[in-house]
Write an enzyme that holds these catalytic residues in place. Structure first.
Site, short mmCIF file in Angstrom:
data_model
loop_
_atom_site.label_atom_id
_atom_site.label_comp_id
_atom_site.label_asym_id
_atom_site.label_seq_id
_atom_site.Cartn_x
_atom_site.Cartn_y
_atom_site.Cartn_z
N ASP A 12 0.85 -1.20 0.00
CA ASP A 12 0.00 0.00 0.00
C ASP A 12 0.88 1.24 0.00
O ASP A 12 1.79 1.37 0.83
CB ASP A 12 -0.87 0.04 1.28
CG ASP A 12 -1.98 -0.99 1.24
OD1 ASP A 12 -2.31 -1.47 0.14
OD2 ASP A 12 -2.54 -1.28 2.32
N LYS A 39 -6.05 -7.46 0.09
CA LYS A 39 -7.15 -8.00 0.90
C LYS A 39 -6.80 -9.33 1.56
O LYS A 39 -7.09 -9.56 2.73
CB LYS A 39 -8.41 -8.14 0.05
CG LYS A 39 -9.01 -6.81 -0.32
CD LYS A 39 -10.25 -6.96 -1.18
CE LYS A 39 -10.70 -5.61 -1.70
NZ LYS A 39 -11.03 -4.65 -0.64
N GLU A 138 -9.00 -10.44 -5.61
CA GLU A 138 -7.84 -9.71 -6.16
C GLU A 138 -6.89 -10.67 -6.89
O GLU A 138 -5.77 -10.29 -7.22
CB GLU A 138 -7.11 -8.95 -5.06
CG GLU A 138 -7.87 -7.71 -4.62
CD GLU A 138 -7.19 -6.93 -3.51
OE1 GLU A 138 -7.56 -5.76 -3.33
OE2 GLU A 138 -6.32 -7.49 -2.81
N THR A 219 -21.69 -6.14 4.91
CA THR A 219 -21.12 -5.10 5.76
C THR A 219 -21.66 -3.75 5.29
O THR A 219 -21.73 -3.48 4.09
CB THR A 219 -19.58 -5.12 5.75
OG1 THR A 219 -19.11 -4.84 4.45
CG2 THR A 219 -19.03 -6.46 6.23
N GLY A 221 -20.67 -0.53 6.51
CA GLY A 221 -19.88 0.60 7.00
C GLY A 221 -20.28 0.96 8.42
O GLY A 221 -20.46 0.07 9.27
N ASP A 251 -11.62 -5.96 5.65
CA ASP A 251 -10.66 -7.05 5.85
C ASP A 251 -10.49 -7.37 7.34
O ASP A 251 -10.37 -8.54 7.73
CB ASP A 251 -9.29 -6.67 5.26
CG ASP A 251 -9.37 -6.47 3.76
OD1 ASP A 251 -10.25 -7.09 3.13
OD2 ASP A 251 -8.56 -5.69 3.22
P1 ADP Z 1 -15.48 -2.26 3.18
O1 ADP Z 1 -14.28 -1.61 3.80
O2 ADP Z 1 -15.18 -3.63 2.65
O3 ADP Z 1 -16.27 -1.41 2.22
P2 ADP Z 1 -17.38 -1.59 5.25
O4 ADP Z 1 -17.14 -0.15 4.97
O5 ADP Z 1 -18.78 -2.09 5.13
O6 ADP Z 1 -16.46 -2.56 4.39
O7 ADP Z 1 -16.84 -1.86 6.73
C1 ADP Z 1 -16.69 -3.16 7.25
C2 ADP Z 1 -17.10 -3.17 8.70
O8 ADP Z 1 -16.26 -2.28 9.44
C3 ADP Z 1 -18.52 -2.67 8.98
O9 ADP Z 1 -19.46 -3.71 8.78
C4 ADP Z 1 -18.40 -2.24 10.44
O10 ADP Z 1 -18.42 -3.36 11.28
C5 ADP Z 1 -16.99 -1.62 10.48
N1 ADP Z 1 -16.99 -0.18 10.18
C6 ADP Z 1 -16.62 0.41 9.02
N2 ADP Z 1 -16.72 1.76 9.10
C7 ADP Z 1 -17.16 2.03 10.36
C8 ADP Z 1 -17.46 3.23 11.08
N3 ADP Z 1 -17.32 4.44 10.52
N4 ADP Z 1 -17.90 3.11 12.36
C9 ADP Z 1 -18.03 1.90 12.95
N5 ADP Z 1 -17.77 0.73 12.32
C10 ADP Z 1 -17.33 0.79 11.04
#
Ligand code: ADP
Length: 302
Positions: A12, A39, A138, A219, A221, A251
């Site tokens: 990275d 990943k 990947e 997931t 976020g 990940d």
């Molecule tokens: P990716 O990075 O693969 O797009 P996500 O953004 O869905 O995946 O994030 C994966 C997991 O990380 C979420 O399901 C949650 O458990 C945690 N997470 C990600 N962002 C946040 C945040 N801003 N606050 C709390 N938990 C988070």
């Protein structure tokens, strides 16, 4: 061995910027970090930091990044007998993270694209000793499909993280996996459905269940995770944190889920812990560096 991660490793190259550059524009980044990522490697490191014994099947290049990557795997106690040197460049990922912790990522697959079904055959005996196979996209899709078939032949459960989103992924060829863990974008692409509301997401997940996948774990976020099975669904709400860098959160989630599921077989509890672990990781900059060790994680969340 607990977990076989068959997948990518990248270096990275992370630039921390004040805003995204527009086309043709040159901007200055106030901060830069070089880190080990990819990943597959991230998921392997998260599981290993928590205490799992991880077998990594991956290809590195023949450049200055390869030795660094191998040293990083070794440092994390990851079995390195199938970290294969290749006459190619290593995978690299230039990443931009802005002050709102939004990120843009470019992936140069390099040696990752050369991990082949034959490489998996060479590792079959050791993969057979593992309790879970973990895959992402990947690497070459044919290698992903071969790993899923191998899991079926060996009777080993398979977790597929269909990331990054790949339009050419065949649902038909991945329908035997036990766990699929997409984010919303990836779910929309595989299911061909919108994902604007939680109801949309449930309907999109139902397409994957109908195809035969047993557990769809989406997931969301900051909103957390939605677990959907034929017998119902459960929303695990995200934890409230001051997010600094969400790179690699997915990940962290998968590495942690894999670790706890392999040791307990309890999906609900493993999801709860993985949601905490990933949420905790976004409070720190970097990818692998932001993942807590088992000891730190227990201290923070009991
Ligand atoms: P990716 O990075 O693969 O797009 P996500 O953004 O869905 O995946 O994030 C994966 C997991 O990380 C979420 O399901 C949650 O458990 C945690 N997470 C990600 N962002 C946040 C945040 N801003 N606050 C709390 N938990 C988070």
């Amino acid at each position: 061995m607990d977990i076989a991660v068959i997948g990518s490793n990248n270096v990275d190259l992370i630039s921390y910027i004040t805003r995204m550059p527009s086309e043709g524009e040159t901007i200055e980044a106030p901060d830069f970090q070089l880190g080990c990522g990819g990943k597959g490697a991230n998921q392997a490191v998260a599981a290993s930091k928590l205490g799992s014994e991880v077998l990594m099947v991956t290809r590195v290049g023949n450049d200055l990044f390869a030795d660094n990557t191998i040293a990083n795997f070794k440092e994390h106690g990851i079995d390195d007998q199938y970290i294969l040197k290749t006459d190619a460049t290593s995978g690299v990922a230039p990443i931009f993270v802005d002050q709102q912790s939004r990120n843009s990522i470019i992936i140069v697959k390099g040696a990752n694209a050369l991990l082949s079904p034959e490489d998996l055959e060479n590792a079959r005996e050791d993969i057979a000793k593992c309790k879970l196979i973990v895959l992402q996209l990947e690497i070459n899709l044919e290698t992903v499909y071969a790993a899923i078939e191998m899991g079926k032949e060996l009777g080993i459960p398979v977790l597929l993280n269909p990331a990054p989103a790949a339009p050419e992924l065949s649902l038909e060829r991945v329908k035997s996996v036990d766990f699929i863990v997409p984010n919303e974008t990836e779910l929309s692409l595989i299911s061909g459905m919108p994902v604007d509301t939680l109801e949309d997401i449930s309907n999109a997940a139902a397409v994957l269940l109908d195809a035969g996948i047993k557990n769809v774990i989406v997931t969301l976020g900051a909103r957390g995770v939605l677990w959907v099975t034929a017998s119902g669904e459960k929303l695990i709400e995200g934890i409230a944190v001051d997010a600094k860098d969400t790179t690699g959160a997915g990940d962290a989630f998968i590495g942690c889920f894999s670790h706890f599921w392999v040791s307990s077989g309890d999906i609900a509890e493993s999801l709860r812990l993985a949601n905490y672990y990933a949420g905790d990781s976004v409070t720190r900059q970097g990818t692998q560096k932001s993942y807590a060790t088992g000891e730190d994680f227990r201290e923070r969340f009991g």
